[in-house]
Design an enzyme around this catalytic site. Structure first.
Site, PDB file in Angstrom:
ATOM      1  N   ASP A   2       0.857  -1.177   0.000  1.00 38.45           N
ATOM      2  CA  ASP A   2       0.000   0.000   0.000  1.00 38.45           C
ATOM      3  C   ASP A   2       0.901   1.237   0.000  1.00 38.45           C
ATOM      4  OD1 ASP A   2      -2.355   1.568   0.276  1.00 38.45           O
ATOM      5  OD2 ASP A   2      -1.988   1.720   2.425  1.00 38.45           O
TER       6      ASP A   2
ATOM      7  N   THR B 161      -2.686   1.232  -4.571  1.00 38.47           N
ATOM      8  CA  THR B 161      -3.178   2.343  -3.761  1.00 38.47           C
ATOM      9  C   THR B 161      -4.500   2.859  -4.308  1.00 38.47           C
ATOM     10  OG1 THR B 161      -2.671   4.581  -2.987  1.00 38.47           O
ATOM     11  CG2 THR B 161      -1.813   3.970  -5.138  1.00 38.47           C
TER      12      THR B 161
ATOM     13  N   ASP C 136      -6.556  -2.731   3.319  1.00 38.17           N
ATOM     14  CA  ASP C 136      -5.490  -3.615   2.856  1.00 38.17           C
ATOM     15  C   ASP C 136      -5.700  -5.054   3.313  1.00 38.17           C
ATOM     16  OD1 ASP C 136      -4.089  -1.379   1.774  1.00 38.17           O
ATOM     17  OD2 ASP C 136      -3.354  -0.915   3.784  1.00 38.17           O
TER      18      ASP C 136
END
Length: 1151
Positions: A383, A652, A800
């Site tokens: 991430d 992302t 995530d």
């Protein structure tokens, strides 16, 4: 009552498409037909087992392994087959093995239960029967009205009913969900005026009013209330139906590559076992077919044996041979592997380098089954926000009309901002920064520390008070703070009036007319304001690619160089432009914008058209450079991972420009990297539709990055020479959806194949604007690609979790807010920089240790059982054991288990410092190098060679069985004992040869195991055990040691068995660029990478030990024969030996 159709809000198939909720559980009116729905409670469950299903579920998972299922079959066979070895010993081993396997699983799941309990027992305030009631979070039901105060976390998904703010809004941060610390705005329902509190109970005056909801009304579980004293919301989704929980996806059982290799090797050894049983069964009946062999005179068959069906008897004999040889498949190996993983995980937890003083925590291991996978990672998915970056923006510099300005601490060093350089342009630029945003000033008196800004002195005539800002993007706060540094301060927005303070401390007031919001397609935002003098101005800021086409070319040339330089340095760049609108232009724009906002159809398209129309013909003022601070040592960590041969993908939800800047700052993209972009913008084409354009771009990028690219050497991730071109790939979420789900006439597999081939030839991949489940899709696609590469996902937020669960190894970062990623990860570390040591040092060592453990176990058990197989050729295939039952059981449990366990926990074939400074060493064990078929064949051949040496070497000794001074001959149990003694010493000393990092524990367990074997053999054979029906080894070991010939054969066979490998290692020259630090044992380099910082310590110790054994053999032999121990009565043998030793050794006749 709410009819809240949230299908458009969060489209998850698991949720009910629509649900009717009575706020506060008020009774249903008699006029309405309502069937109450059953919704789940608010418990969050990340654990795997319960008290009731732990044993059956864990046993089911255990017996899914081929080996455990095989052991179960052997156990059932032994229940009905009392020969050859007594079943009690094998049963004890299997029970002990499974008990040890259950313990680590139970402990790890207990930790998950503990973490879940902290969340589920968290106290919350619920309005119930007109009063505030404290409840545990897990007891919240759908329809409850929940009170949340500032800085508290929302316990479930809520619809905002009422806020303490006058405008009916509240501010939330989602740092625990997506790592972003910026504030987001949520709104009360459009009909919130109909809800008021009477005795703290909620009701609706209109009764049947239908409220339409959108994302702006939803407060997600895990988010935190900020800058708002109190809100009330109705719970609409609870527990495992919340958005946060649904993003987790399902938990799958993760299995390491080592376990898969073990299963493959197990099938080979199972085939060997079956072959041995078939050969012995066949030869038995061939031998018995000869006259006189089936029923000799001394062993007549009973009538029952004669009446037994021949085929049934053959099957029984086959099973008996299977039981006799079943020790070739080591049940203790699985026990040792489980113990090694469980105990080895504590080394990660105890590592002081992983301790973070800021949060006062270290690393955490949630799943110890995957330790060795840390040494096999090929793809790293990370991430951005909160993982690579701190999400802390800082204004660095700006460029105005071609001149660069960088802020210094003193007024004399402020570059450019002087009267001679054109203050009109500079002040216009600073006004644009103060007005073109959606920032709000923090409420006065609030105790929450958000975006505090120090007073600016020197540039301002008076010191400013500390001022905090709230915005949906941290970039906007950084720009407003940057303007403050140069004397322009944004004071706030009140009733559509924006106030700023200029350098002369005069208050300027502007009327906010329109806000043209940012969107990822336009990649810019604008505001239209009106001055007190009546001028109408449009200020616009956005990405250079979206601003440059809308301004004059001569203005672009003066600024483009600065923008490109800042982008290459990793800064986030924005261009600023303005336009003065005439009365007629503003009237047209105002009318068009209002009509577009009220349109019932194609609203987004009409707004987009008006935005593009208004934002044409602007004048470029300048550009800004904002730094998104990276996590500590983020760039060094990414560089080390790439140097180790890993591919790094950044996944992302941020916009492309922001993520691209971060990739440059982290050195994932270099200056010479050519970026291949596959986004919504690149798919825009007037002649081709999006699908055709997608196929065209994929083919173009494939030709460039794959077909036309020179071949890359294995393990090399970046070409440092100028001859080769590095490529970086960029894709966004919308394009990924089109790629994963193309139209019916397109081939999805072809798209995926082209996409993966392109990405595999790029040094780094950036996936922006990704939804949480899209991140998991990316990981799954790579994980299931050709070669099944090992994947690792790392993140810090709840968004995530899906990719963390999907990857082979999931790592959570312990941020300051939220622990969803940590709770659902396999490993948790405080900072990104710790990933380097976790993989390059711990992962490397864990893999080497467990790979050696697996190969060693198969090797030593082959050495163990091969003499047993050969012995059948000399005992008429009668299933007669060569070893005593105690030896059969104790071999893997006591005699040879502790040395390899200590080795697998403590061995450091290369020092940690070298592993960290030389990332390329990680490549040498890549692709499961030490558990391939070639090293497996070497260990197997070594085991066969030594097994043959043991058996036939002792048989050569027994060519003259009269080995004692009195002419007494040795029997079959003496034969087996000598073979077993040579076996135990050889396999233990072989491990000592492989040990490069000696500790006192290694010395204790290796030499202690050999001493324990000798002590046990004397003890087991020197006492009459009342619980044994027959004692085969009674004083056999002492008799064997009374023969010098036996001592000589034992020592010579140990030397001959170990000599070939010793000579190969000693005579072989080190090779490679690490030859001064690392040398590889023959004949296969991946077999064991050994450090030479201790020059052959193992060989010196072993030869010294053998020399001492050789000398002591004559002394012990003379002691035994001098005392006439072998001819004494059993009860007095030890007494005679003891009394002799007590005598003065110097006065003994033998000396």
């Amino acid at each position: 009552m709410f009819f809240d159709n949230l299908n458009d809000l969060c489209s998850f198939s698991e949720r009910v498409d629509s649900r009717t909720i009575y706020v506060g559980h008020r009774p249903c009116p008699d006029t309405e037909a309502f069937i109450p729905s059953k919704f789940c409670d608010n418990r969050i469950v990340s654990s795997k087992y319960t008290v009731w299903n732990f044993l059956p579920k864990n046993l089911f998972e255990q017996f899914r392994r081929i080996a455990n299922f095989y052991f179960l079959i052997i156990f059932l066979v032994q229940v009905n087959c009392l020969r050859p070895p007594p079943a009690v010993f094998s049963h004890t081993s299997i029970l002990f093995a499974h008990t040890l396997c259950l313990s680590p699983k139970g402990y790890e799941d207990w930790l998950r239960h503990k973490a879940d309990k902290e969340v589920n027992k968290y106290p919350v305030t619920v309005l119930e029967d007109g009063r505030s009631v404290k409840k545990e979070s897990e007891k919240i039901k759908v329809g409850d009205v929940v009170e949340v105060v500032e800085d508290e976390t929302f316990p479930c998904d809520l619809i905002l009913l009422q806020s303490s703010r006058e405008d009916g809004t509240c501010f939330v941060t989602t740092a625990s969900l997506d790592g972003e610390s910026n504030h987001k705005v949520s709104l009360c329902t459009s009909h919130s005026i109909f809800y008021h509190f009477c005795c703290l109970s909620v009701f609706n005056h209109l009764g049947t009013n239908i409220t339409s909801l959108g994302p702006e009304n939803l407060l997600l579980k895990g988010a935190t209330l900020k800058n708002t004293k109190k809100i009330y919301g109705v719970s609409v989704y609870t527990g495992m139906e919340t958005k946060m929980a649904l993003n987790y996806q399902g938990k799958s059982q993760k299995r390491s590559a080592v376990e898969k290799s073990i299963n493959a090797f197990l099938l080979v050894y199972l085939s060997i076992l079956i072959s041995k049983a078939v050969v012995c069964t066949t030869l038995k009946y061939v031998w018995q077919s000869k006259e006189g062999q089936d029923e000799p005179w001394y062993n007549q068959k009973t009538q029952k044996e004669k009446d037994t069906n021949m085929y049934l008897k053959m099957f029984t004999d086959f099973l008996s041979f299977m039981v006799l040889f079943n020790f070739i498949i080591p049940v203790s190996m699985y026990v040792t592997v489980e113990m090694q993983k469980f105990l080895g995980s504590f080394f990660i937890t105890w590592d002081k380098d992983f301790f973070d003083p800021e949060i006062q925590e270290g690393a955490l291991v949630n799943t110890s089954d995957l330790n060795e996978e840390l040494g096999q990672v090929e793809y790293v998915f990370t991430d951005k926000t909160g993982t690579l970056t701190q999400n802390n923006m800082e204004f660095i510099e700006c460029c105005i009309d071609g001149f660069q300005y960088r802020y210094r601490d003193t007024q004399s060093e402020v570059d450019g901002f002087t009267v001679t350089d054109g203050p009109e342009k500079e002040e216009l630029f600073l006004r644009a920064l103060c007005l073109c945003h959606t920032v709000q000033v923090k409420e006065a008196g609030s105790e929450v520390l958000v975006d505090q800004v120090d007073g600016i002195d020197g540039l301002l005539s008076q010191p400013e008070e500390e001022r905090g800002f709230i915005a949906s993007s941290p970039d906007e706060i950084a720009l407003v703070k940057g303007a403050m540094k140069y004397g322009f301060t944004f004071l706030g927005l009140e009733s559509k009036s924006m106030k700023i303070k200029n350098r002369q401390n005069d208050i300027e007031e502007y009327k906010l007319l329109h806000v043209l919001n940012f969107d990822p397609v336009r990649r810019r935002m604008s505001v239209i304001v009106q001055t007190k003098s009546g001028e109408t101005l449009l200020f616009c800021k956005g990405a250079d690619s979206s601003i440059f086409p809308r301004v004059r070319p001569e203005e672009v040339d003066r600024i483009r160089m600065h923008v490109e330089r800042n982008a290459t340095e990793g800064y986030r760049t924005l261009c600023v432009a303005y336009k003065q609108l005439s009365a007629e232009e503003y009237a047209m724009a105002d009318t068009g914008l209002r009509e577009a906002r009220l349109a019932l159809q194609d609203r987004e398209e009409k707004l987009m058209a008006m935005y593009n129309q208004v934002e044409m013909g602007m004048s470029l003022i300048g550009a800004t450079a904002v730094e998104d601070r990276l996590q500590e040592e983020a760039a060094e960590t990414m560089e080390a991972l790439q140097g180790a041969g890993m591919k790094v993908w950044v996944l992302t939800g941020d916009k492309m420009e922001t993520a691209k800047s971060t990739c440059y700052a982290c050195r994932l993209f270099q200056r010479g990297t050519e970026l291949l972009e596959l986004t919504v913008r690149t798919l825009e084409d007037e002649k081709l539709n999006s699908d055709q354009k997608l196929h065209e771009l994929l083919q173009e990028y494939h030709n460039k990055a794959v077909k036309d690219a020179p071949p890359v050497k294995a393990g090399v991730t970046r070409s440092w020479s100028t001859a080769n071109q590095d490529y970086g790939f960029i894709i966004d979420g919308a394009t990924l959806s089109l790629l994963m789900n193309p139209p019916h006439d397109a081939d999805a597999s072809q798209y995926k194949s082209l996409f993966l081939q392109i990405c595999q030839n790029c040094t780094a991949v950036l996936c922006c604007r990704m939804a949480p489940l899209q991140k998991a899709q990316i990981v799954k696609m790579v994980k299931n690609s050709q070669g099944s590469p090992i994947t690792l996902s790392i993140g810090d937020g709840a968004n995530d979790v899906s990719m963390i669960l999907e990857a082979h190894v999931g790592i959570g970062i312990k941020g300051k807010e939220g622990r969803q990623a940590v709770r659902n990860s396999d490993y948790a570390i405080p900072k990104l920089k710790h990933l380097k040591k976790l993989l390059l040092a711990h992962g490397h060592l864990y893999y080497v240790r467990i790979a050696h453990l697996v190969q060693y176990f198969f090797y030593k058990n082959l050495c163990f059982i091969l003499p047993q197989f050969l012995y059948q050729f000399f005992c008429g295939y009668s299933q007669q054991p060569l070893y005593d039952a105690a030896y059969l059981t104790m071999y893997n449990i006591c005699f040879t288990s502790m040395p390899i366990l200590a080795y697998s926990l403590l061995e450091q074939h290369i020092s940690i410092e070298i592993l960290l400074h030389n990332a390329a060493l990680y490549r040498e064990i890549a692709n499961n190098a030490m558990l391939r078929w070639r090293p497996f064949l070497y260990w197997t051949v070594l085991g066969i060679f030594q097994g043959l040496m043991f058996f036939f070497g002792v048989r050569f000794l027994f060519s003259n069985p009269a080995l004692q001074d009195n002419g007494q001959v040795f029997g079959n149990w003496s034969y087996g004992t000598i073979v077993f003694t040579v076996l135990v010493f050889t396999v233990t000393l072989k491990l000592a040869l492989d040990t490069r990092h000696w500790t006192w524990i290694n010395h204790f367990v290796i030499w202690g195991s050999l001493a324990f074997y000798v002590f046990f053999s004397f003890f087991w054979g020197g006492i009459i055990w009342p619980f044994l029906k027959q004692q085969r080894l009674y004083f056999v070991f002492a008799n064997v040691l009374s023969s010098v010939s036996a001592w000589l054969v034992i020592i010579i066979l140990i030397l001959l068995s170990l000599l070939p490998e010793i000579l190969l290692v000693v005579l072989r020259k080190p090779r490679g660029h690490h030859s001064q630090q690392v040398y590889c044992s023959l004949p296969f380099p991946p077999l064991s990478l050994n450090s030479s910082f201790l020059p052959y310590p193992s060989y010196f110790l072993i030869f010294s030990l053998i020399y001492l054994l050789f000398c002591s053999s004559f002394i012990l032999h003379h002691v035994l024969t001098r005392c006439n121990v072998t001819q004494s009565q059993p009860i007095t043998r030890y007494l005679k030996l003891y009394s002799y030793v007590k005598q003065d050794f110097g006065q003994a006749e033998c000396l």
